[in-house]
Motif scaffolding. Structure first.
Motif, PDB file in Angstrom:
ATOM      1  N   ILE A 210       0.435  -0.177  -8.429  1.00  0.00           N
ATOM      2  CA  ILE A 210       1.235   0.148  -7.246  1.00  0.00           C
ATOM      3  C   ILE A 210       0.625   1.255  -6.399  1.00  0.00           C
ATOM      4  O   ILE A 210       1.276   1.766  -5.497  1.00  0.00           O
ATOM      5  CB  ILE A 210       2.678   0.543  -7.651  1.00  0.00           C
ATOM      6  N   ARG A 211      -0.622   1.623  -6.724  1.00  0.00           N
ATOM      7  CA  ARG A 211      -1.265   2.654  -5.908  1.00  0.00           C
ATOM      8  C   ARG A 211      -1.341   2.184  -4.460  1.00  0.00           C
ATOM      9  O   ARG A 211      -1.787   1.063  -4.169  1.00  0.00           O
ATOM     10  CB  ARG A 211      -2.666   2.966  -6.417  1.00  0.00           C
ATOM     11  N   ALA A 212      -0.890   3.016  -3.542  1.00  0.00           N
ATOM     12  CA  ALA A 212      -0.824   2.647  -2.123  1.00  0.00           C
ATOM     13  C   ALA A 212      -2.189   2.847  -1.470  1.00  0.00           C
ATOM     14  O   ALA A 212      -2.390   3.742  -0.660  1.00  0.00           O
ATOM     15  CB  ALA A 212       0.237   3.472  -1.402  1.00  0.00           C
ATOM     16  N   GLU A 213      -3.120   2.003  -1.850  1.00  0.00           N
ATOM     17  CA  GLU A 213      -4.469   2.108  -1.290  1.00  0.00           C
ATOM     18  C   GLU A 213      -4.544   1.251  -0.027  1.00  0.00           C
ATOM     19  O   GLU A 213      -5.180   0.203   0.024  1.00  0.00           O
ATOM     20  CB  GLU A 213      -5.501   1.658  -2.321  1.00  0.00           C
ATOM     21  N   LEU A 227      -4.525   6.203  12.552  1.00  0.00           N
ATOM     22  CA  LEU A 227      -4.666   5.658  11.211  1.00  0.00           C
ATOM     23  C   LEU A 227      -3.757   6.430  10.256  1.00  0.00           C
ATOM     24  O   LEU A 227      -3.627   7.657  10.360  1.00  0.00           O
ATOM     25  CB  LEU A 227      -6.115   5.763  10.729  1.00  0.00           C
ATOM     26  N   GLN A 228      -3.158   5.718   9.316  1.00  0.00           N
ATOM     27  CA  GLN A 228      -2.251   6.349   8.350  1.00  0.00           C
ATOM     28  C   GLN A 228      -2.582   5.859   6.949  1.00  0.00           C
ATOM     29  O   GLN A 228      -2.952   4.702   6.753  1.00  0.00           O
ATOM     30  CB  GLN A 228      -0.803   6.016   8.699  1.00  0.00           C
ATOM     31  N   TRP A 229      -2.436   6.758   5.985  1.00  0.00           N
ATOM     32  CA  TRP A 229      -2.672   6.421   4.589  1.00  0.00           C
ATOM     33  C   TRP A 229      -1.802   7.298   3.705  1.00  0.00           C
ATOM     34  O   TRP A 229      -1.171   8.245   4.171  1.00  0.00           O
ATOM     35  CB  TRP A 229      -4.156   6.608   4.223  1.00  0.00           C
ATOM     36  N   ALA A 289     -13.173   1.338  10.378  1.00  0.00           N
ATOM     37  CA  ALA A 289     -12.971   2.710   9.904  1.00  0.00           C
ATOM     38  C   ALA A 289     -12.893   2.685   8.388  1.00  0.00           C
ATOM     39  O   ALA A 289     -12.344   1.749   7.792  1.00  0.00           O
ATOM     40  CB  ALA A 289     -11.691   3.299  10.492  1.00  0.00           C
ATOM     41  N   SER A 290     -13.464   3.708   7.754  1.00  0.00           N
ATOM     42  CA  SER A 290     -13.400   3.827   6.293  1.00  0.00           C
ATOM     43  C   SER A 290     -13.011   5.246   5.936  1.00  0.00           C
ATOM     44  O   SER A 290     -13.414   6.209   6.592  1.00  0.00           O
ATOM     45  CB  SER A 290     -14.742   3.469   5.649  1.00  0.00           C
ATOM     46  N   LEU A 291     -12.196   5.359   4.897  1.00  0.00           N
ATOM     47  CA  LEU A 291     -11.699   6.652   4.428  1.00  0.00           C
ATOM     48  C   LEU A 291     -12.121   6.806   2.977  1.00  0.00           C
ATOM     49  O   LEU A 291     -11.674   6.069   2.108  1.00  0.00           O
ATOM     50  CB  LEU A 291     -10.179   6.714   4.558  1.00  0.00           C
ATOM     51  N   SER A 292     -12.968   7.801   2.726  1.00  0.00           N
ATOM     52  CA  SER A 292     -13.498   8.015   1.368  1.00  0.00           C
ATOM     53  C   SER A 292     -12.890   9.270   0.766  1.00  0.00           C
ATOM     54  O   SER A 292     -13.141  10.381   1.264  1.00  0.00           O
ATOM     55  CB  SER A 292     -15.025   8.150   1.406  1.00  0.00           C
ATOM     56  N   ASN A 301     -11.015   4.754  -4.785  1.00  0.00           N
ATOM     57  CA  ASN A 301     -11.554   3.728  -3.922  1.00  0.00           C
ATOM     58  C   ASN A 301     -11.626   4.173  -2.476  1.00  0.00           C
ATOM     59  O   ASN A 301     -10.764   4.915  -1.985  1.00  0.00           O
ATOM     60  CB  ASN A 301     -10.700   2.454  -4.006  1.00  0.00           C
ATOM     61  N   THR A 302     -12.659   3.705  -1.776  1.00  0.00           N
ATOM     62  CA  THR A 302     -12.771   3.895  -0.334  1.00  0.00           C
ATOM     63  C   THR A 302     -11.883   2.871   0.361  1.00  0.00           C
ATOM     64  O   THR A 302     -11.918   1.680   0.045  1.00  0.00           O
ATOM     65  CB  THR A 302     -14.224   3.730   0.125  1.00  0.00           C
ATOM     66  N   LEU A 303     -11.059   3.340   1.305  1.00  0.00           N
ATOM     67  CA  LEU A 303     -10.177   2.462   2.064  1.00  0.00           C
ATOM     68  C   LEU A 303     -10.851   2.121   3.381  1.00  0.00           C
ATOM     69  O   LEU A 303     -11.514   2.959   3.991  1.00  0.00           O
ATOM     70  CB  LEU A 303      -8.839   3.150   2.325  1.00  0.00           C
ATOM     71  N   SER A 304     -10.675   0.910   3.846  1.00  0.00           N
ATOM     72  CA  SER A 304     -11.307   0.499   5.098  1.00  0.00           C
ATOM     73  C   SER A 304     -10.373  -0.405   5.882  1.00  0.00           C
ATOM     74  O   SER A 304      -9.467  -1.033   5.322  1.00  0.00           O
ATOM     75  CB  SER A 304     -12.634  -0.201   4.834  1.00  0.00           C
ATOM     76  N   ILE A 305     -10.616  -0.478   7.177  1.00  0.00           N
ATOM     77  CA  ILE A 305      -9.809  -1.322   8.059  1.00  0.00           C
ATOM     78  C   ILE A 305     -10.622  -1.656   9.298  1.00  0.00           C
ATOM     79  O   ILE A 305     -11.508  -0.883   9.708  1.00  0.00           O
ATOM     80  CB  ILE A 305      -8.488  -0.612   8.450  1.00  0.00           C
ATOM     81  N   THR A 306     -10.342  -2.807   9.872  1.00  0.00           N
ATOM     82  CA  THR A 306     -10.945  -3.226  11.133  1.00  0.00           C
ATOM     83  C   THR A 306      -9.825  -3.460  12.139  1.00  0.00           C
ATOM     84  O   THR A 306      -8.811  -4.080  11.806  1.00  0.00           O
ATOM     85  CB  THR A 306     -11.766  -4.522  10.953  1.00  0.00           C
ATOM     86  N   PHE A 307     -10.001  -2.958  13.357  1.00  0.00           N
ATOM     87  CA  PHE A 307      -8.968  -3.120  14.380  1.00  0.00           C
ATOM     88  C   PHE A 307      -9.624  -3.272  15.744  1.00  0.00           C
ATOM     89  O   PHE A 307     -10.794  -2.904  15.936  1.00  0.00           O
ATOM     90  CB  PHE A 307      -8.003  -1.930  14.391  1.00  0.00           C
ATOM     91  N   THR A 308      -8.889  -3.817  16.676  1.00  0.00           N
ATOM     92  CA  THR A 308      -9.369  -4.010  18.045  1.00  0.00           C
ATOM     93  C   THR A 308      -8.423  -3.296  18.997  1.00  0.00           C
ATOM     94  O   THR A 308      -7.209  -3.526  18.968  1.00  0.00           O
ATOM     95  CB  THR A 308      -9.447  -5.505  18.408  1.00  0.00           C
ATOM     96  N   THR A 309      -8.974  -2.425  19.833  1.00  0.00           N
ATOM     97  CA  THR A 309      -8.149  -1.718  20.807  1.00  0.00           C
ATOM     98  C   THR A 309      -7.590  -2.695  21.835  1.00  0.00           C
ATOM     99  O   THR A 309      -8.121  -3.793  22.039  1.00  0.00           O
ATOM    100  CB  THR A 309      -8.958  -0.630  21.524  1.00  0.00           C
ATOM    101  N   LEU A 310      -6.520  -2.283  22.481  1.00  0.00           N
ATOM    102  CA  LEU A 310      -5.874  -3.147  23.464  1.00  0.00           C
ATOM    103  C   LEU A 310      -6.710  -3.224  24.740  1.00  0.00           C
ATOM    104  O   LEU A 310      -7.465  -2.300  25.053  1.00  0.00           O
ATOM    105  CB  LEU A 310      -4.484  -2.605  23.799  1.00  0.00           C
ATOM    106  N   PRO A 311      -6.601  -4.312  25.485  1.00  0.00           N
ATOM    107  CA  PRO A 311      -7.259  -4.362  26.801  1.00  0.00           C
ATOM    108  C   PRO A 311      -6.734  -3.233  27.671  1.00  0.00           C
ATOM    109  O   PRO A 311      -5.567  -2.833  27.567  1.00  0.00           O
ATOM    110  CB  PRO A 311      -6.837  -5.735  27.353  1.00  0.00           C
TER     111      PRO A 311
END
Length: 503
Positions: A210-213, A227-229, A289-292, A301-311
C-alpha cells in the motif's frame, strides 16, 4: 516424518531475523494509501488467551499508520458462526479511536464459518475505490476453516492482496494456496506467545503493498504544472524534468524554457516536501518528471510521470458585456497577459451596416466603456490582441444597448391640511406599466432616522394623496416600463412653502 520436516522448514523460513529492517514507526505515518481489512478468527476453536494476544498484535501492527480517507483505512471483520463486522473501513480516522475499538472487541465463539466471512469481505473491499491497493490480513488458528479456496481466489481476482498468520501448525498447503506471492513475506506460522516477533516483518509486507508510490499532476496549465507525492523520508528528493516533444512544433519567445530534448532541469527538495510547481513551461508540450528519494533508510523507488501542458490560451479567450445603458456598454476581456500582448484593439459598429469605430488600448487594460451609442440597437464588437510573437487573436460578440425609457414630464406637490399632501404628475403613456412612488413619512418611533414608504400605481393614474408626512417631505415618482424604470422626478414639500426640483 515428511510433515515434521516441512513444518520445521516453514518456521525457520518465516521467523528468521530480517537483515533489512528499518525504523518503521518514523516513516510509516504518511507513506501509504489503501484499505486493510482484518479477518480475525473469533470462533470457539481460538482460546480467549490466543484471542487477546491477537488483538494486542493487531494494535501494535497498525499503530504507526495514518488513518483517514486518502491515506490508510482499517476495518475488522470477525469470523464466527455468522460473520460480524466489528467496524468498517470508514469507522476510524485516528489511531486513538482505532486502538480504543480494538480494546473493546469481544470474542464471538461459535463455529468457524470462514466462507461466509469471506463473502462479506469481498463485498466490503470491492465497494471501495478501485485504484487503491487493498489488503486482507487473515489471523487464524487454521482449524477447519472450511472451503476457502474459491472465495479467496475471487478476492485475488479483484486485486486484493491476501496475507495470513496462523497460530497453529496445520493446513500449510491450503494457506500457501490462498495467500498472494511472495509466500515468504505473506504467510506466517508462529506460536501465539511469540507473535510479536513477526510484527515488523508483516508491517513491512503491508507497506510494500500500500505504499503510495505515486507522482501525480494535480494542477496543469499552458505554462505550469504542480506535482504531488506522498512524503516518505527524512532525507531529500532530487526532482528532474525535461521536455520530450512539442505537439505543434512551435516555440514561444516569451517563455524561459526551450524544448531541448535531453536537457534536464534539476531541483533538490527537502524530505518533508509533498509538492512542487514547475513554471515557465511551454504550452502544448510533453514533459517527463522523475522524483528520486535520497535517504540512508535504504533503497526507495524513483517515481516518474509524463504529462502534456495545455494549449496556450491566447487573449482574448473571453469577452463579456456589462453596464449596458441606452447610450453605452462596457466591454471586458481576458485573460490579461501584459507580458505576451503588445496592444488591444476594440472595433464596434451598429448591425447591420453602421459605421465602424476603433479604440486602441494598452496591454495592461482589459476593459473599456463604449459611449455615444444609439439606444435600443444591436452592435457587433470585436476585441483583437496583437501578441509579441506576431500572432493576432480576435473574438467578436454582439451587444445591445437598452431602450431609452421616457422620463416623468412634471411633478407637483400641494399641501392638504396640516399633514396631507396632494401629488400630481405627467408622464408618457406609450409602453407604460405604471408608476413607482416613494416618500418620507413621519416616524412614530423614538428613532431619529426618517421612515420611508412606497407604492405602485397603475398606468392612467396621475395623482394621489399622502398623509403623515414630515414637515419637510421628499416625494419621488418614476415611470415603470417592461424593461425597467424611466427617469423620475423628486420634489421636497416644505411645511409652509412648495419648492420643486427636477432630478
Amino acid at each position: 516424518m515428511e510433515w515434521v520436516l516441512l513444518a520445521c522448514v516453514v518456521v525457520g523460513a518465516v521467523l528468521r531475523p530480517s537483515n533489512t529492517q528499518v525504523a518503521v514507526p518514523d516513516t510509516v505515518l504518511n507513506c501509504c494509501e489503501g484499505d486493510i481489512l482484518i479477518l480475525l478468527d473469533s470462533s470457539g476453536s481460538v482460546s480467549s488467551y490466543e484471542f487477546s494476544h491477537l488483538l494486542l498484535f493487531l494494535a501494535d501492527l497498525l499503530r504507526p499508520f495514518s488513518l483517514r480517507q486518502g491515506q490508510v483505512r482499517v476495518g475488522l471483520l470477525q469470523v464466527g458462526t455468522n460473520p460480524h463486522l466489528e467496524f468498517g473501513l470508514d469507522a476510524h480516522n485516528t489511531q486513538a479511536n482505532l486502538q480504543k475499538a480494538l480494546r473493546r472487541t469481544r470474542q464471538l465463539q461459535g463455529d468457524t464459518n470462514t466462507e461466509a466471512a469471506l463473502r462479506l469481505a469481498k463485498h466490503l473491499l470491492t465497494q471501495t475505490e478501485t485504484e487503491l491497493p487493498k489488503v486482507l490480513v487473515w489471523l487464524t488458528d487454521a482449524e477447519q476453516p472450511g472451503d476457502v479456496d474459491g472465495p479467496m481466489a475471487e478476492l485475488k481476482m479483484e486485486g486484493v492482496a491476501v496475507l495470513a498468520v496462523s497460530t497453529g501448525h496445520g493446513n500449510y498447503q491450503m494457506l500457501r494456496r490462498v495467500v498472494t506471492p511472495p509466500i515468504e513475506a505473506h504467510l506466517y506460522f508462529v506460536d501465539i506467545d511469540d507473535i510479536s516477533i513477526i510484527t515488523e516483518d508483516m508491517r513491512e509486507a503491508i507497506i510494500e503493498i500500500i505504499r503510495a508510490e505515486r507522482l501525480r499532476v494535480v494542477y496543469l496549465s499552458s505554462h505550469s504544472a504542480v506535482l504531488q507525492w506522498r512524503p516518505v523520508l527524512t532525507g531529500y528528493y532530487e526532482l528532474r524534468y525535461n521536455c520530450v516533444g512539442k505537439m505543434d512544433g512551435d516555440t514561444h519567445a516569451d517563455t524561459d524554457t526551450s524544448c531541448s530534448t535531453g536537457q534536464y532541469h534539476r531541483r533538490t527538495l527537502p524530505g518533508d516536501s509533498s509538492w512542487e510547481e514547475l513554471t515557465n513551461l511551454q504550452p502544448d508540450t510533453t514533459y517527463t518528471a522523475s522524483l528520486s528519494p535520497e535517504s540512508n533508510q535504504g533503497f526507495l523507488n524513483t517515481l516518474s510521470i509524463t504529462f502534456t501542458t495545455l494549449p496556450e490560451e491566447l487573449s482574448p479567450a473571453v469577452v463579456s458585456v456589462s453596464d449596458s445603458g441606452p447610450h453605452q456598454i462596457r466591454m471586458s476581456w481576458g485573460p490579461l497577459q501584459p507580458a505576451r500582448v503588445l496592444r488591444y484593439r476594440v472595433e464596434y459598429g451598429a448591425i447591420p451596416s453602421g459605421q465602424v469605430h476603433t479604440v486602441t488600448l494598452y496591454s495592461h487594460q482589459n476593459s473599456t466603456l463604449l459611449t455615444g451609442l444609439e439606444a435600443d440597437t444591436q452592435y457587433l464588437v470585436t476585441v483583437s490582441a496583437l501578441h509579441v510573437t506576431g500572432k493576432e487573436r480576435a473574438m467578436s460578440v454582439t451587444a445591445c444597448t437598452q431602450e431609452e425609457l421616457p422620463g416623468l414630464a412634471d411633478l407637483q406637490l400641494t399641501p392638504v391640511g396640516r399633514e396631507g399632501l396632494q401629488v400630481k404628475w405627467q408622464g408618457h403613456e406609450t409602453g407604460l406599466r405604471g408608476y413607482w412612488l416613494s416618500w418620507e413619512r413621519e416616524n412614530t418611533q423614538s428613532s431619529s432616522k426618517p421612515s420611508f414608504s412606497s407604492m405602485y400605481l397603475p398606468p392612467g393614474t396621475f395623482s394621489t394623496q399622502l398623509t403623515y408626512r414630515t414637515p419637510s417631505s421628499q416625494v419621488c415618482v418614476s415611470p415603470v416600463y417592461s424593461s425597467g424604470r424611466g427617469h423620475g422626478i423628486c420634489c421636497t414639500a416644505q411645511k409652509q412653502t412648495d419648492s420643486r426640483h427636477r432630478g
